[in-house]
Design a protein around this motif. Structure first.
Motif, PDB file in Angstrom:
ATOM      1  N   ASP A   1      17.035  -0.731  16.035  1.00  0.00           N
ATOM      2  CA  ASP A   1      16.022  -1.482  16.872  1.00  0.00           C
ATOM      3  C   ASP A   1      15.100  -0.256  17.395  1.00  0.00           C
ATOM      4  N   LYS A   2      13.869  -0.684  17.420  1.00  0.00           N
ATOM      5  CA  LYS A   2      12.792   0.296  17.970  1.00  0.00           C
ATOM      6  C   LYS A   2      13.205   0.443  19.405  1.00  0.00           C
TER       7      LYS A   2
ATOM      8  N   TYR B   1       9.534  -0.898   9.779  1.00  0.00           N
ATOM      9  CA  TYR B   1      10.838  -0.658  10.368  1.00  0.00           C
ATOM     10  C   TYR B   1      11.011   0.583  11.067  1.00  0.00           C
ATOM     11  N   TYR B   2      12.070   0.662  12.078  1.00  0.00           N
ATOM     12  CA  TYR B   2      12.170   1.924  12.909  1.00  0.00           C
ATOM     13  C   TYR B   2      13.313   2.782  12.285  1.00  0.00           C
ATOM     14  N   ASN B   3      13.103   3.922  12.012  1.00  0.00           N
ATOM     15  CA  ASN B   3      14.322   4.695  11.335  1.00  0.00           C
ATOM     16  C   ASN B   3      13.813   6.206  12.486  1.00  0.00           C
TER      17      ASN B   3
ATOM     18  N   ILE C   1       8.983   3.281   8.985  1.00  0.00           N
ATOM     19  CA  ILE C   1       8.954   3.284   7.676  1.00  0.00           C
ATOM     20  C   ILE C   1       8.775   2.174   6.950  1.00  0.00           C
ATOM     21  N   SER C   2       8.059   2.107   5.706  1.00  0.00           N
ATOM     22  CA  SER C   2       7.812   0.932   5.118  1.00  0.00           C
ATOM     23  C   SER C   2       9.078   0.066   4.282  1.00  0.00           C
TER      24      SER C   2
ATOM     25  N   GLY D   1       0.812  -1.345   0.030  1.00  0.00           N
ATOM     26  CA  GLY D   1       0.118   0.014   0.071  1.00  0.00           C
ATOM     27  C   GLY D   1       0.755   1.080  -0.143  1.00  0.00           C
ATOM     28  N   ALA D   2       2.217   1.426   0.348  1.00  0.00           N
ATOM     29  CA  ALA D   2       3.000   2.367   0.149  1.00  0.00           C
ATOM     30  C   ALA D   2       3.847   2.438  -1.010  1.00  0.00           C
ATOM     31  N   TYR D   3       3.296   3.523  -1.834  1.00  0.00           N
ATOM     32  CA  TYR D   3       4.038   3.486  -3.195  1.00  0.00           C
ATOM     33  C   TYR D   3       5.499   4.443  -3.016  1.00  0.00           C
ATOM     34  N   PRO D   4       6.533   3.806  -3.574  1.00  0.00           N
ATOM     35  CA  PRO D   4       8.072   4.382  -3.374  1.00  0.00           C
ATOM     36  C   PRO D   4       8.106   5.361  -4.157  1.00  0.00           C
ATOM     37  N   PRO D   5       8.370   6.711  -3.533  1.00  0.00           N
ATOM     38  CA  PRO D   5       8.527   7.948  -4.379  1.00  0.00           C
ATOM     39  C   PRO D   5       9.516   7.935  -5.450  1.00  0.00           C
TER      40      PRO D   5
END
Length: 277
Positions: A172-173, A184-186, A194-195, A143-147
């Protein structure tokens, strides 16, 4: 009514003064306060050598960045504003770019029978896109479109530093952070979740020039490539600006000398009036 307005104005003044005092008091901690929003960390400022007034792109780094993009990033992200011919003389020779383009099949047509067909890409074609349309991109990425990355360095605040920090900032979160299992945690991404999985790994690519492909090296190279995609004319613009400013300085000096030569005798002469006897 007038007294209420004065009270409201006084409250606003007090609030502004308190905010200004807080900003001054926290000035030594700019990186932790001023540049940190509620949901992400502001990246550190790195000394990018190609951003100087008299600096140019490191073509070797841009070439390595193109390799990182093609082998890692191109599976999800596009650079829709770049065509193969723009790489000539920057990262590769014309023959090398022509051979790379031939490896890609592009849809063309219609032909004489009115049908679409595929052919090897040519220099005037754009770099290939990973998905046929946005719907296909979203379907392949939950569902997340890479820009598109063509203008990513210019589209983000502190673009160079942000992209570099994002690529190298996966951790790590923290305890208590609630996230979906597919994220994923960033800390540099707004919200922290972030996807995109960590795209870079040590030795993930094998550089042609023998450079060690660490995560930070790959991130540095691809950031420089993405800056070039955002401003491919930057070096030429700097060169033109140097020429124009040199001519302008010469004209200013010549104009000043001409003015002194033309007006010097007139401004330094003395005019005396003698009464008629």
């Amino acid at each position: 009514m007038a007294s209420q307005f004065r009270n409201l104005l006084q409250k606003n003044r007090n609030a502004v003064a308190a905010a200004a005092a807080t900003g001054v008091a926290l000035a030594p901690g700019v990186a932790m306060t001023t540049f940190m929003s509620d949901d992400c960390v502001h990246p550190v400022s790195y000394p990018w050598r190609h951003t100087g007034l008299f600096s140019s792109f490191d073509c070797a780094a841009v070439r390595r960045g193109l390799q990182v993009y093609r082998e890692v990033c191109a599976t999800c992200h596009s650079v829709d504003r770049i065509r193969w011919r723009e790489l000539v003389g920057v990262t590769h020779t014309k023959d090398e770019v022509t051979e790379m383009a031939k490896e890609v099949e592009v849809l063309d047509g219609p032909n004489d029978e009115g049908e679409m067909f595929e052919r090897p890409a040519k220099l005037f074609d754009k770099l290939p896109q990973p998905y046929a349309n946005k719907e296909a991109g979203r379907a392949a990425n939950g569902g997340a479109y890479p820009p598109d990355l063509s203008l990513m360095v210019k589209a983000r605040h502190s673009g160079h530093d942000y992209v570099f920090a994002l690529l190298t900032g996966y951790v790590d979160k923290p305890a208590g952070k609630e996230m979906m299992s597919t994220l994923y945690y960033n800390p540099y991404f707004p919200g922290g979740a972030i996807s995109m999985p960590p795209p870079l790994n040590d030795g993930g690519v094998e550089y042609e020039d023998g450079t060690e492909a660490t995560i930070s090296q790959q991130a540095r190279d691809v950031v420089q490539f993405l800056h070039w995609t955002a401003e491919p004319e930057l070096d030429e613009r700097k060169k033109s600006a140097g020429k124009y400013l040199s001519v302008l300085a010469f004209v200013c000096v010549a104009t000043g000398l001409w003015k002194r030569w033309k007006w010097g005798p007139l401004k330094t002469r003395m005019i005396s009036y003698v009464k008629e006897t």
